[in-house]
Scaffold this motif. Structure first.
Motif, short mmCIF file in Angstrom:
data_model
loop_
_atom_site.label_atom_id
_atom_site.label_comp_id
_atom_site.label_asym_id
_atom_site.label_seq_id
_atom_site.Cartn_x
_atom_site.Cartn_y
_atom_site.Cartn_z
N THR A 17 117.36 -10.10 168.71
CA THR A 17 116.55 -10.57 167.58
C THR A 17 115.07 -10.72 167.93
N ILE A 18 114.72 -10.56 169.22
CA ILE A 18 113.31 -10.83 169.60
C ILE A 18 112.47 -9.55 169.57
N LEU A 78 136.39 -7.80 183.64
CA LEU A 78 135.88 -8.83 182.74
C LEU A 78 136.56 -8.72 181.38
N THR A 79 136.47 -9.80 180.61
CA THR A 79 136.98 -9.81 179.24
C THR A 79 135.79 -9.70 178.30
N ALA A 80 135.98 -9.03 177.18
CA ALA A 80 134.88 -8.88 176.21
C ALA A 80 134.42 -10.25 175.71
N VAL A 81 133.14 -10.31 175.30
CA VAL A 81 132.59 -11.54 174.73
C VAL A 81 132.30 -11.24 173.27
N LYS A 82 132.79 -12.11 172.38
CA LYS A 82 132.76 -11.79 170.95
C LYS A 82 131.35 -11.46 170.44
N TYR A 83 130.40 -12.36 170.71
CA TYR A 83 129.09 -12.19 170.06
C TYR A 83 128.01 -12.89 170.88
N ILE A 84 126.98 -12.14 171.22
CA ILE A 84 125.81 -12.73 171.88
C ILE A 84 124.60 -12.41 171.01
N ARG A 85 123.78 -13.43 170.75
CA ARG A 85 122.57 -13.19 169.95
C ARG A 85 121.38 -13.71 170.75
N THR A 86 120.38 -12.89 170.95
CA THR A 86 119.21 -13.35 171.71
C THR A 86 118.38 -14.28 170.83
N MET A 87 117.84 -15.32 171.44
CA MET A 87 117.10 -16.34 170.70
C MET A 87 115.99 -16.89 171.60
#
Ligand code: UD1
Length: 438
Positions: A348-349, A310-319
């Protein structure tokens, strides 16, 4: 929402030594998964729907129920309350005609994290309720101030003492205009249940929009409730309508679906998650695509074909929904451990939902917690180790890492995982994983 406005007191120490610390799964990793993995009804829909059945007369038939320990715990509470309950072939029937109120014992409440959902239903049906406060849990504080404030607005008197919550509404529940300071899923559900039994109209502003809220409302509407707006931020409930048992099929579990897609992704496999609904995963599927997977929406589910790495994913934010779900943070964190490059995830939760990171590190992952974010530097490979599941989704993340790791991994305390994944070993085995319960 890192801090609650007011944390409800409640002990948690006695979870040590309880059932969630049992269970052991052994995995020999390194095999790409291929084939079909099924998902059934959403745990987070079934539990509030089972509580809602307390408000109805006659029998309710709830189909597509997963066979999970949390469902068993809910059924035990219903039986304790005097409801007639059967569960066979993923169909639960509940008849609450003979149910009576009364305190729910601590032991029954603590079998399941979401048992607070019985509060609104019991108040609505019996005019009083006594149960234990949820206290803290493995993923952080589970405050219920928003639930209690809303019920007070609706006429409930609430006392909290020694970890127990005592509620009554001597003059009955009445509709109210309620603004949630955060779109809490549990609070929205409790208000929905209480509002169905209240006199007059209740409006919830800033309501949770999760598909499971819509599903609970769909069940209540079939039973005779007058609810509009579920799935949006403003829900209107015109209360006081008699509710009668009905038949309902629970929506597919979007979190189990995302978790099994992750199993395909991390092993460089190609799997079809049968029964998955793409429309509930609109902010999740693009992450798999960004990581290099081919994701295809089919009529009968979702197919994922993963590259070797897999390739890295820049940014994930839980919402809150429709944002990226907190329940898929740990599984995605596991997937990105071996991705090429550095990924960042911000939870963030729930403030304490990074417990899987220490165990992932034992398998060889390179993750650090920096300013509240998990910084995942992708490594070439993971290696098997002995680790412990600390919570449901974090536990599944360890299974994922183990499926990709070289050699043998033992995951202990896997009863956590069985709360949310039906027959997890058999499902993964059928797709080619070398995995067994010991
Ligand atoms: C949460 C998730 C839900 C997930 C479930 C199981 C969100 C918004 N909710 O639902 O998608 O399926 O966990 O893992 O992602 N809070 C308060 N006071 C309250 C209630 C909640 O401060 O009275 C805070 C919590 O501490 C937390 C946030 O609100 O930070 C979300 O809580 P809530 O949605 O109520 O949690 P669950 O219903 O457990």
């Amino acid at each position: 929402m890192q801090q609650s406005r007011q944390a409800v007191s409640g002990a948690d120490g006695h979870r040590k030594g309880c059932f969630v610390l049992s269970g052991k799964i052994v995995i020999v990793g390194g095999r790409p998964l291929r084939g079909e993995l099924p998902v059934y009804g959403a745990k987070n829909s079934v539990l509030p729907i089972l509580a809602a059945a307390v408000l109805t007369s006659g029998a309710s038939v709830i189909k597509n129920c997963p066979a999970l320990s949390d469902v068993g715990a809910s059924l035990n509470i219903l039986k304790y309350l005097g409801c007639g309950v059967t569960f066979a072939d993923r169909t639960v029937t509940v008849n609450a005609d003979a149910a009576c109120g009364g305190p729910i014992p601590d032991g029954l409440m603590r079998e399941m994290r979401s048992s607070i959902i019985f509060l609104g239903a019991l108040l609505g049906r019996f005019g009083s309720a006594e149960l234990s406060a949820p206290g803290g849990c493995e993923i952080g504080l589970r405050p219920i101030d928003l639930h209690l404030d809303a019920l007070r607005e609706m006429g409930a008197r609430i006392e909290e003492s020694h970890g127990r919550i005592l509620c009554s509404c001597p003059r009955g529940l009445r509709g109210a205009e309620l603004s949630l300071s955060f779109p809490s899923v549990g609070a929205t559900e409790n208000i929905l249940l209480a509002a169905c039994a209240a006199e007059g109209t209740t409006r919830i502003y800033n309501a949770a929009k999760e598909p499971e809220i819509e599903d609970l409302a769909a069940f209540l509407i079939k039973a005779g409730a007058d609810i509009t707006g579920a799935g949006s931020a403003e829900i209107v409930i015109r209360g006081g309508k008699p509710l009668t048992g009905c038949e309902h099929t629970v929506i597919p579990d979007r979190i189990a679906a995302g978790s099994y897609l992750a199993a395909g992704a991390i092993t460089g496999g190609s799997v079809t998650v049968v029964g998955a609904e793409a429309k509930h995963l609109r902010t999740v599927l693009p992450i798999f695509r960004a990581a290099g997977c081919e994701v295809t929406e089919l009529a009968r589910g979702i197919r994922i074909e993963a590259p070797e790495r897999l390739t890295a994913v820049k940014y994930i934010r839980t919402m809150p929904y429709p944002g990226f779900p907190t329940d898929l943070q740990a599984p995605l964190c596991a997937c990105l451990c071996t991705a090429k490059g550095t990924s960042i995830i911000r939870e963030t939760i729930f403030e304490n939902r990074y417990k899987h990171i220490a165990a992932l590190t034992r398998l060889g992952a390179d993750i650090s917690l920096e300013s509240g974010c998990a910084v995942i530097r992708g490594v070439d490979s993971l290696t098997g180790a002995d680790v412990e599941a600390e919570d449901l989704r974090g536990g599944f993340a360890l299974l994922l890492a183990a499926l990709a790791a070289e050699g043998r991994t033992t995951v202990r305390h896997t009863a956590h995982i069985e709360r949310g994944y039906e027959n997890v070993c058999a499902v993964l085995q059928a797709a080619g994983a070398q995995i067994a319960k010991e």
